[in-house]
Design a protein around this motif. Structure first.
Motif, PDB file in Angstrom:
ATOM      1  N   UNK A  73       0.827  -1.212   0.000  1.00  0.00           N
ATOM      2  CA  UNK A  73       0.000   0.000   0.000  1.00  0.00           C
ATOM      3  C   UNK A  73       0.857   1.256   0.000  1.00  0.00           C
ATOM      4  N   UNK A  74       1.966   1.230   0.748  1.00  0.00           N
ATOM      5  CA  UNK A  74       2.839   2.408   0.819  1.00  0.00           C
ATOM      6  C   UNK A  74       3.454   2.721  -0.541  1.00  0.00           C
ATOM      7  N   UNK A  75       3.872   1.689  -1.271  1.00  0.00           N
ATOM      8  CA  UNK A  75       4.442   1.897  -2.609  1.00  0.00           C
ATOM      9  C   UNK A  75       3.380   2.432  -3.561  1.00  0.00           C
ATOM     10  N   UNK A  76       2.170   1.850  -3.509  1.00  0.00           N
ATOM     11  CA  UNK A  76       1.079   2.317  -4.373  1.00  0.00           C
ATOM     12  C   UNK A  76       0.754   3.775  -4.086  1.00  0.00           C
ATOM     13  N   UNK A 112       0.743   9.399  -5.687  1.00  0.00           N
ATOM     14  CA  UNK A 112       1.030  10.797  -5.361  1.00  0.00           C
ATOM     15  C   UNK A 112       1.953  11.433  -6.395  1.00  0.00           C
ATOM     16  N   UNK A 113       2.865  10.633  -6.954  1.00  0.00           N
ATOM     17  CA  UNK A 113       3.797  11.152  -7.965  1.00  0.00           C
ATOM     18  C   UNK A 113       3.234  11.048  -9.380  1.00  0.00           C
ATOM     19  N   UNK A 166       2.804   8.446 -11.271  1.00  0.00           N
ATOM     20  CA  UNK A 166       3.612   7.579 -12.113  1.00  0.00           C
ATOM     21  C   UNK A 166       2.714   6.690 -12.969  1.00  0.00           C
ATOM     22  N   UNK A 167       3.177   6.412 -14.173  1.00  0.00           N
ATOM     23  CA  UNK A 167       2.334   5.727 -15.145  1.00  0.00           C
ATOM     24  C   UNK A 167       1.943   4.324 -14.692  1.00  0.00           C
ATOM     25  N   UNK A 168       2.760   3.692 -13.865  1.00  0.00           N
ATOM     26  CA  UNK A 168       2.499   2.319 -13.466  1.00  0.00           C
ATOM     27  C   UNK A 168       1.682   2.192 -12.183  1.00  0.00           C
ATOM     28  N   UNK A 169       1.344   3.307 -11.543  1.00  0.00           N
ATOM     29  CA  UNK A 169       0.662   3.257 -10.249  1.00  0.00           C
ATOM     30  C   UNK A 169      -0.680   2.540 -10.330  1.00  0.00           C
ATOM     31  N   UNK A 170      -1.445   2.840 -11.362  1.00  0.00           N
ATOM     32  CA  UNK A 170      -2.772   2.223 -11.488  1.00  0.00           C
ATOM     33  C   UNK A 170      -2.660   0.719 -11.702  1.00  0.00           C
ATOM     34  N   UNK A 171      -1.674   0.301 -12.475  1.00  0.00           N
ATOM     35  CA  UNK A 171      -1.512  -1.137 -12.728  1.00  0.00           C
ATOM     36  C   UNK A 171      -1.118  -1.881 -11.450  1.00  0.00           C
ATOM     37  N   UNK A 172      -0.253  -1.275 -10.639  1.00  0.00           N
ATOM     38  CA  UNK A 172       0.118  -1.932  -9.390  1.00  0.00           C
ATOM     39  C   UNK A 172      -1.083  -2.019  -8.455  1.00  0.00           C
ATOM     40  N   UNK A 173      -1.891  -0.978  -8.450  1.00  0.00           N
ATOM     41  CA  UNK A 173      -3.118  -1.016  -7.631  1.00  0.00           C
ATOM     42  C   UNK A 173      -4.031  -2.146  -8.100  1.00  0.00           C
ATOM     43  N   UNK A 174      -4.174  -2.299  -9.414  1.00  0.00           N
ATOM     44  CA  UNK A 174      -5.047  -3.357  -9.953  1.00  0.00           C
ATOM     45  C   UNK A 174      -4.456  -4.741  -9.722  1.00  0.00           C
ATOM     46  N   UNK A 175      -3.149  -4.813  -9.519  1.00  0.00           N
ATOM     47  CA  UNK A 175      -2.503  -6.106  -9.274  1.00  0.00           C
ATOM     48  C   UNK A 175      -2.640  -6.563  -7.826  1.00  0.00           C
ATOM     49  N   UNK A 176      -3.157  -5.727  -6.955  1.00  0.00           N
ATOM     50  CA  UNK A 176      -3.228  -6.066  -5.532  1.00  0.00           C
ATOM     51  C   UNK A 176      -4.007  -7.352  -5.251  1.00  0.00           C
ATOM     52  N   UNK A 177      -5.152  -7.611  -5.913  1.00  0.00           N
ATOM     53  CA  UNK A 177      -5.839  -8.888  -5.655  1.00  0.00           C
ATOM     54  C   UNK A 177      -4.985 -10.100  -6.036  1.00  0.00           C
ATOM     55  N   UNK A 178      -4.238 -10.009  -7.154  1.00  0.00           N
ATOM     56  CA  UNK A 178      -3.368 -11.110  -7.561  1.00  0.00           C
ATOM     57  C   UNK A 178      -2.254 -11.307  -6.533  1.00  0.00           C
ATOM     58  N   UNK A 179      -1.682 -10.209  -6.051  1.00  0.00           N
ATOM     59  CA  UNK A 179      -0.610 -10.306  -5.049  1.00  0.00           C
ATOM     60  C   UNK A 179      -1.151 -10.896  -3.757  1.00  0.00           C
ATOM     61  N   UNK A 180      -2.373 -10.522  -3.403  1.00  0.00           N
ATOM     62  CA  UNK A 180      -2.994 -11.074  -2.193  1.00  0.00           C
ATOM     63  C   UNK A 180      -3.165 -12.584  -2.323  1.00  0.00           C
ATOM     64  N   UNK A 181      -3.602 -13.035  -3.492  1.00  0.00           N
ATOM     65  CA  UNK A 181      -3.784 -14.472  -3.718  1.00  0.00           C
ATOM     66  C   UNK A 181      -2.435 -15.206  -3.657  1.00  0.00           C
ATOM     67  N   UNK A 215      13.097   5.733  -6.094  1.00  0.00           N
ATOM     68  CA  UNK A 215      14.348   6.179  -5.486  1.00  0.00           C
ATOM     69  C   UNK A 215      15.051   7.138  -6.435  1.00  0.00           C
ATOM     70  N   UNK A 216      15.052   8.399  -6.081  1.00  0.00           N
ATOM     71  CA  UNK A 216      15.629   9.420  -6.967  1.00  0.00           C
ATOM     72  C   UNK A 216      17.122   9.214  -7.190  1.00  0.00           C
ATOM     73  N   UNK A 217      17.783   8.502  -6.267  1.00  0.00           N
ATOM     74  CA  UNK A 217      19.229   8.311  -6.394  1.00  0.00           C
ATOM     75  C   UNK A 217      19.595   7.126  -7.271  1.00  0.00           C
ATOM     76  N   UNK A 218      18.584   6.360  -7.701  1.00  0.00           N
ATOM     77  CA  UNK A 218      18.863   5.137  -8.446  1.00  0.00           C
ATOM     78  C   UNK A 218      19.034   5.456  -9.924  1.00  0.00           C
ATOM     79  N   UNK A 219      20.252   5.288 -10.424  1.00  0.00           N
ATOM     80  CA  UNK A 219      20.529   5.591 -11.828  1.00  0.00           C
ATOM     81  C   UNK A 219      20.119   4.460 -12.754  1.00  0.00           C
ATOM     82  N   UNK A 220      19.677   3.331 -12.192  1.00  0.00           N
ATOM     83  CA  UNK A 220      19.377   2.160 -13.018  1.00  0.00           C
ATOM     84  C   UNK A 220      17.911   1.752 -12.912  1.00  0.00           C
ATOM     85  N   UNK A 221      17.042   2.735 -12.684  1.00  0.00           N
ATOM     86  CA  UNK A 221      15.621   2.453 -12.552  1.00  0.00           C
ATOM     87  C   UNK A 221      15.049   1.976 -13.882  1.00  0.00           C
TER      88      UNK A 221
END
Length: 349
Positions: free
Chosen positions: A168-171, A176-177, A179-194, A307-313
């Motif tokens: 939840x914290x990552x989502x 808040x930022x 990010x283009x992938x935020x909605x997909x991670x939110x929709x993946x929550x039921x799969x992750x729960x399973x 992570x803003x410091x990560x050059x390999x994101x």
């Protein structure tokens, strides 16, 4: 300075003294030149000496924890696999048998290097064929046939996954930022729960652990002189043969993609059985730790993206794709069970 920034700064430093030490300890000859050839999770160099060329892998301690015993065990497995006929790049050890060498300090553990002989004609496969995956099945059976013991009773690193609160914290931060992938991670929550529920059931299972590769993906295989080579043994460790075979079927049929290559499963299993591998009775639990790996890898990349410091994101669109894949993972389980049972489509390739 963050740990990641410290690592990246250390990599930009003058390496001349470092190469002298590496050459001396691994007895590679006198250094002539060093070329940076890859930089993602770790950094890869081609080091040329007066004796030949070598692949030098600088291991990011943020990824490995600087665990020399783990990396030593992994290297010894790789060397044993080579003797058993598993196609690998030849590993180089120091005269006293060490597989890795510390070359720079780091807040989370020393920066370590590993050395292999350079393979000049190696390249990623341009097309995955039935013959290729059959050869992979043979290699996997030979590896499992070693039956190398491990000090672990469970598959460390695939035995835990993020909690609901951590997810939840990552989502929330991604939303808040914007990010283009935020909605997909939110929709993946039921799969992750399973998958989390499946992991709880997996804890009650008692599969026999052996030391094995644990990352037999298309990213870790190259072709040289028309033969496969299995690379990147850094995460080698405890897993069961049945679970790794199931995971390899899932990976090489690209089961989470829009158009999976189901036909390749039969070729992979045929090669595995022909080389003496034991085909397991299909059950959902065999795929659990592979699914946990998908969650953990996706979450690692998501955290790097934050992570803003990560050059390999990972690029945002690639993360979006990974999360779409994750959403469909549980629904593909029945297909995977059919493929592992040999019921999927497939002709000898």
């Amino acid at each position: 300075m963050t740990a990641r920034e410290h690592y990246l700064v250390s990599l930009e430093a003058d390496h001349s003294g470092r190469w002298d030490r590496v050459c001396q300890r691994f007895e590679l000859g006198a250094p002539v030149s060093a070329t940076l050839v890859g930089r993602r999770s770790h950094q890869m160099w081609r080091l040329t000496t007066d004796r030949g060329s070598y692949a030098i892998k600088e291991l990011d301690p943020a990824a490995t924890g600087g665990d020399r015993r783990w990396l030593q065990d992994a290297a010894e497995l790789e060397a044993a696999a080579h003797i058993a006929g598993v196609p690998v790049a030849r590993r180089v050890f120091t005269s006293d048998g060490a597989a890795v060498l510390p070359v720079a300090p780091h807040p989370t553990g020393d920066v370590l290097v590993a050395v292999h002989h350079w393979i000049s004609d190696a390249h990623l496969p341009t097309r995955v064929s039935g013959r290729m995956v059959a050869d992979l099945g043979v290699a996997l059976a030979r590896l499992h046939g070693l039956g190398m013991s491990t000090r672990f009773s469970q598959p460390v690193g695939m035995w835990e996954m993020p909690t609901e609160a951590e997810l939840d914290a990552v989502v929330e931060e991604a939303v808040a930022r914007q990010l283009v992938w935020a909605a997909q991670l939110h929709r993946a929550k039921p799969a992750i729960r399973l998958i989390r529920e499946m992991l709880q059931a997996r804890h009650a299972c008692n599969y026999r652990m052996i030391r094995t590769h644990r990352d037999v993906t298309q990213h870790n295989v190259v072709v040289s002189k028309d033969h496969l080579l299995l690379l990147d043994w850094d995460v080698a460790g405890p897993w069961s043969a049945a679970e790794e075979l199931a995971a390899t079927v899932a990976e090489w049929t690209e089961i989470l993609e829009d158009q999976p290559r189901k036909d390749l499963a039969a070729d992979l299993l045929r090669g595995y059985a022909a080389a003496g591998g034991t085909l397991p009775a299909p059950e959902p639990g065999l795929f659990t730790t592979w699914l946990v790996k998908q969650v953990n890898w996706t979450m690692l990349l998501a955290r790097r993206s934050l992570d803003a410091s990560c050059a390999q994101a990972e690029p945002p669109n690639d993360l979006d794709h990974l999360m779409r894949r994750l959403r469909r993972a549980p629904e593909r389980l029945p297909v995977l069970l059919d493929l592992l049972a040999g019921n999927g489509p497939g002709e000898p390739g």
